[in-house]
Design an enzyme around this catalytic site. Structure first.
Site, short mmCIF file in Angstrom:
data_model
loop_
_atom_site.label_atom_id
_atom_site.label_comp_id
_atom_site.label_asym_id
_atom_site.label_seq_id
_atom_site.Cartn_x
_atom_site.Cartn_y
_atom_site.Cartn_z
N ASN A 1 57.34 68.95 61.83
CA ASN A 1 58.72 68.60 61.51
C ASN A 1 58.90 68.80 60.01
O ASN A 1 58.45 67.98 59.22
CB ASN A 1 58.97 67.13 61.92
CG ASN A 1 60.31 66.62 61.45
OD1 ASN A 1 61.18 67.39 61.03
ND2 ASN A 1 60.49 65.30 61.53
N TRP A 2 59.55 69.91 59.65
CA TRP A 2 59.67 70.24 58.22
C TRP A 2 60.75 69.41 57.53
O TRP A 2 60.91 69.48 56.34
CB TRP A 2 59.95 71.74 58.05
CG TRP A 2 58.78 72.60 58.42
CD1 TRP A 2 57.53 72.17 58.79
CD2 TRP A 2 58.72 74.04 58.45
NE1 TRP A 2 56.71 73.25 59.05
CE2 TRP A 2 57.41 74.40 58.85
CE3 TRP A 2 59.65 75.04 58.19
CZ2 TRP A 2 57.02 75.74 58.97
CZ3 TRP A 2 59.26 76.38 58.31
CH2 TRP A 2 57.96 76.72 58.70
N LYS A 3 61.53 68.67 58.33
CA LYS A 3 62.64 67.87 57.78
C LYS A 3 63.52 68.75 56.87
O LYS A 3 63.64 69.93 57.14
CB LYS A 3 62.09 66.63 57.06
CG LYS A 3 61.13 65.83 57.97
CD LYS A 3 60.80 64.46 57.44
CE LYS A 3 59.84 63.77 58.41
NZ LYS A 3 59.48 62.41 58.01
N HIS B 1 64.76 60.87 66.05
CA HIS B 1 63.80 60.59 64.98
C HIS B 1 64.28 59.34 64.22
O HIS B 1 65.48 59.13 64.08
CB HIS B 1 63.71 61.79 64.03
CG HIS B 1 62.62 61.65 63.03
ND1 HIS B 1 62.77 60.89 61.89
CD2 HIS B 1 61.36 62.14 63.00
CE1 HIS B 1 61.63 60.92 61.21
NE2 HIS B 1 60.76 61.67 61.86
N GLU C 1 64.55 58.68 61.25
CA GLU C 1 65.48 58.96 60.13
C GLU C 1 66.90 59.17 60.66
O GLU C 1 67.87 58.81 60.00
CB GLU C 1 64.97 60.17 59.33
CG GLU C 1 63.76 59.79 58.48
CD GLU C 1 62.76 60.90 58.23
OE1 GLU C 1 63.11 62.09 58.36
OE2 GLU C 1 61.59 60.56 57.90
N GLU D 1 56.33 56.97 66.97
CA GLU D 1 56.22 57.02 65.51
C GLU D 1 56.60 55.67 64.91
O GLU D 1 57.79 55.40 64.70
CB GLU D 1 57.17 58.08 64.94
CG GLU D 1 56.91 59.49 65.43
CD GLU D 1 57.49 60.51 64.46
OE1 GLU D 1 56.70 61.28 63.89
OE2 GLU D 1 58.71 60.52 64.26
N GLY E 1 55.74 58.89 56.46
CA GLY E 1 55.86 59.25 55.05
C GLY E 1 55.30 58.22 54.09
O GLY E 1 55.57 58.27 52.89
N SER F 1 52.28 59.82 59.14
CA SER F 1 51.20 60.07 58.17
C SER F 1 49.96 60.71 58.78
O SER F 1 48.84 60.42 58.37
CB SER F 1 50.83 58.79 57.42
OG SER F 1 51.94 58.32 56.67
N GLY G 1 55.00 65.37 59.79
CA GLY G 1 56.04 65.63 58.80
C GLY G 1 55.44 66.30 57.56
O GLY G 1 55.15 67.49 57.57
N GLY G 2 55.22 65.50 56.53
CA GLY G 2 54.75 66.01 55.22
C GLY G 2 53.63 67.02 55.30
O GLY G 2 53.70 68.08 54.66
P1 PGA Z 1 55.05 62.10 58.18
O1 PGA Z 1 56.34 62.19 59.10
O2 PGA Z 1 53.98 62.91 58.85
O3 PGA Z 1 55.47 62.70 56.85
O4 PGA Z 1 54.68 60.66 58.07
C1 PGA Z 1 56.23 62.17 60.49
C2 PGA Z 1 57.60 62.31 61.10
O5 PGA Z 1 58.55 61.77 60.53
O6 PGA Z 1 57.77 62.97 62.15
#
Ligand code: PGA
Length: 252
Positions: A10-12, A98, A100, A168, A174, A212, A233-234
């Site tokens: 997930n590149w956000k 998600h 977010e 999650e 993050g 994470s 994500g990251g």
């Molecule tokens: P993260 O994000 O790996 O940066 O913690 C995961 C996600 O939000 O899908």
């Protein structure tokens, strides 16, 4: 759809076309050279980049996904993207609900359910995210929060072929904090149990862990019972690191 662990990046809201194409290309070449049996990779770039990345992924075995879609198929919804539009750009997946989106766009589980129906109608496989906050976990509410989110977010049309669940914990996204192996195993077992009751063939619906995940913890996480893959994500923004996460899916 495929065997092995599902490794979703997930590149956000990160990257621009040139560097994103470069990153996608690096992954495609690596995956092609390895013909992996242990994983299936999915990239979810920002919507603006999907069109320019899609040709690079054609026949590569790396799948494409969106990060959100609207519940309606078209209409006066300025700024939104429909499931059919993602499908039109050769997406196979879409991330929905998600944390977010739930927190920053006030998405309720009812909204997520409507979006999942739209995704299914368009032929996309929905990755429905659930997760408890830190205070919910501290107060012993985690299992109830997740159970309620599953009940309210998954449409009756869900099957293991068109839906994936991503657990999650919000406090692990993050932050560099991952849930303990025991917490992950317990929650995934609860989710598995509920899916088996709630959804047709629910016991076969893949359950991803997210929060994470990085190269250094991927092997441990991917080998926990009931973990069918990871949502990253990251660490998915670096091709080497993301590939290392995928490779950690191989049997120990
Ligand atoms: P993260 O994000 O790996 O940066 O913690 C995961 C996600 O939000 O899908």
């Amino acid at each position: 759809m495929g065997m092995g662990k599902l490794i979703v990046g997930n590149w956000k809201m990160n990257g621009l076309v040139v560097d994103s194409r470069e990153r996608a290309m690096q992954l495609v070449i690596a995956v092609k050279n390895q013909k992996p049996a242990s994983f299936q990779m999915v990239l979810c770039p920002p919507a603006t980049m999907i069109g320019s990345i899609a040709p690079l992924l054609k026949d590569s075995g790396v799948y494409l996904g969106g990060q959100d879609c609207h519940a309606q198929s078209s209409g006066a919804f300025t700024g939104d993207v429909s499931a059919a539009m993602l499908k039109d750009l050769e997406c196979s997946y879409v991330i929905l609900g998600h944390s977010e989106r739930r927190a920053l766009h006030n998405e309720s589980s009812e909204t997520v359910l409507a979006k999942a129906k739209a995704a299914h109608a368009a032929g996309l496989r929905a990755i429905i995210c659930v997760g408890e906050s830190e205070s919910e976990r501290m107060s012993g509410q985690a299992a109830k929060v997740i159970s309620d989110q599953l009940k309210a977010s998954i449409p009756a049309s869900a099957t293991p072929d068109n839906t994936v669940i991503a657990y999650e914990p919000v406090w692990a996204i993050g932050t560099g904090k991952t849930a303990s192996a025991q917490d992950i195993q317990e929650m995934h077992a609860l989710i598995r149990q509920q899916l088996a009751q709630q959804v047709i063939k629910g016991e076969k619906m893949p359950i991803l862990y997210g929060g994470s995940v990085k190269a250094s913890n991927a092997s441990e996480i991917l080998h926990i019972a009931h973990v069918d893959g990871v949502l990253v994500g990251g660490a998915s923004l670096k091709a080497d690191e993301f590939l290392a996460i995928a490779q950690a899916s191989a049997a120990k």
